[in-house]
Design an enzyme around this catalytic site. Sequence first.
Site, PDB file in Angstrom:
ATOM      1  N   ILE A  44       0.837  -1.199   0.000  1.00 37.03           N
ATOM      2  CA  ILE A  44       0.000   0.000   0.000  1.00 37.03           C
ATOM      3  C   ILE A  44       0.876   1.254   0.000  1.00 37.03           C
ATOM      4  CG2 ILE A  44      -1.930  -1.112   1.183  1.00 37.03           C
ATOM      5  CD1 ILE A  44      -1.085   0.521   3.724  1.00 37.03           C
ATOM      6  N   ASP A  45       2.159   1.110   0.398  1.00 37.45           N
ATOM      7  CA  ASP A  45       3.017   2.294   0.563  1.00 37.45           C
ATOM      8  C   ASP A  45       3.479   2.891  -0.778  1.00 37.45           C
ATOM      9  OD1 ASP A  45       2.793   1.628   3.240  1.00 37.45           O
ATOM     10  OD2 ASP A  45       4.748   0.653   3.339  1.00 37.45           O
ATOM     11  N   ARG A  52      -8.248  17.231  17.186  1.00 39.42           N
ATOM     12  CA  ARG A  52      -8.418  15.806  17.481  1.00 39.42           C
ATOM     13  C   ARG A  52      -7.535  14.975  16.558  1.00 39.42           C
ATOM     14  NH1 ARG A  52     -10.732  17.689  21.215  1.00 39.42           N
ATOM     15  NH2 ARG A  52     -12.850  17.263  21.969  1.00 39.42           N
ATOM     16  N   ARG A  99      -5.477  -1.105   5.050  1.00 41.70           N
ATOM     17  CA  ARG A  99      -4.979  -2.309   4.381  1.00 41.70           C
ATOM     18  C   ARG A  99      -6.042  -3.374   4.235  1.00 41.70           C
ATOM     19  NH1 ARG A  99       0.497  -3.733   7.326  1.00 41.70           N
ATOM     20  NH2 ARG A  99      -0.558  -5.697   7.716  1.00 41.70           N
TER      21      ARG A  99
HETATM   22  O1  F6P Z   1       4.217  -1.640   4.538  1.00 47.54           O
HETATM   23  C1  F6P Z   1       2.846  -1.619   4.746  1.00 47.54           C
HETATM   24  C2  F6P Z   1       2.527  -1.124   6.119  1.00 47.54           C
HETATM   25  O2  F6P Z   1       1.125  -1.106   6.257  1.00 47.54           O
HETATM   26  C3  F6P Z   1       3.124   0.242   6.477  1.00 47.54           C
HETATM   27  O3  F6P Z   1       2.423   1.303   5.900  1.00 47.54           O
HETATM   28  C4  F6P Z   1       3.075   0.175   7.978  1.00 47.54           C
HETATM   29  O4  F6P Z   1       4.063   0.995   8.580  1.00 47.54           O
HETATM   30  C5  F6P Z   1       3.367  -1.257   8.259  1.00 47.54           C
HETATM   31  O5  F6P Z   1       3.042  -1.997   7.100  1.00 47.54           O
HETATM   32  C6  F6P Z   1       2.618  -1.820   9.433  1.00 47.54           C
HETATM   33  O6  F6P Z   1       3.074  -3.098   9.662  1.00 47.54           O
HETATM   34  P1  F6P Z   1       2.382  -4.130  10.650  1.00 47.54           P
HETATM   35  O7  F6P Z   1       1.144  -4.643   9.986  1.00 47.54           O
HETATM   36  O8  F6P Z   1       3.405  -5.183  10.835  1.00 47.54           O
HETATM   37  O9  F6P Z   1       2.040  -3.379  11.903  1.00 47.54           O
END
Ligand code: F6P
Length: 345
Positions: A127-128, A268, A277
């Site tokens: 997603i990044d 806030r 995700r």
């Molecule tokens: O790389 C995708 C991602 O959703 C990042 O945006 C986020 O920092 C990380 O994974 C979060 O990882 P986890 O699901 O291990 O907390």
Amino acid sequence: MRVGVLTGGGDCPGLNAVIRAIVRKGERVLGDDVVGFLDAWDGVMDRRTMPLTVESMRGSLPRGGTVLGTRRGSPLDHSDGVERVRSTIHDLGLDGIIVIGGNGSLTVAEILYREHGIPVLGVPKTIDNDIVGTDLTFGFNTAVQIATDAIDRLHTTAESHDRVMVVEVMGRNSGWIATHAGIAGGATVVLVPEHPFDIDQVCERLTRRHSRGRYASIVVVAEGAVPAEGSLPGGPDPEVDRFGHAQLGGIGHIVADEIGRRTGFETRPVLLGHVQRGGTPTAFDRVLSTRFGVAAIDAVHAGAWGSMVALRGSEIVTVPLAEAAGRSRPVDLALFTEVAEIFFA
Ligand code: F6P
């Protein structure tokens, strides 16, 4: 051919659509057997598999997550990991493995290919949107849409209460999600990791906006955004998970507290987190995932091990995995400075 498939790293909308496309073209057009490995490389090392067929993938196109399960971690973390991968490939009679993964998984895949001769082919997922070598990754469009929908909703509650809403979005050390969601959602300020921010400037912008009679504002903060040196006391170092991944998140609360304290505006924080995700991929991501899956199995048949499928312009191409390995793609700064910033207060 007989081809393995795994999904590695964080899950991402569109993973099932990629697998479905690999299976569809592999089984129906090319006469392949496709074997799914459960839980990423763990499944390869432990030989935990499931057959992937057109029938078993039925209904999976719109489903989020991954039918195979996913994990962080790699065979390189185990003294016998590479040998276990090699013997699994040999004993299951596989020609190689398609690795659907982000920066971490693709870096591991590249080392396995280059240093150990393991036949792997990459499909860029995250997603990044921070993978070098492809213009886009699948999952990004969905995450941006989810963040934009949330911002749209936050506008009305912010306006009703004359509040500043600080929305923290994912993206690790890149500002792609923040910038796109900020533009699409009409944010007053967007803070990205690539541009350390000055909290005084942020507060000035909000104060200027309020002086014009606009009492509600949306500030989008990427989880990896950092204050410019001396602009804010640094927060605690992020925790690191057992795979060495920094667990980001929390800057939104710091920024919201600071804005409230310095301006007196009611503020806030909203942390969108893993909502970004989850769930069904957008139509755009379903199409991109499907194109990547078809291209991946075609690339396997072309013998392009050590490559990754990628989007360049509107074309799907293959590029060496080495282009992506060990690197991360920052947000397009022109998009940030020449487009997004024009709309900042
Ligand atoms: O790389 C995708 C991602 O959703 C990042 O945006 C986020 O920092 C990380 O994974 C979060 O990882 P986890 O699901 O291990 O907390």
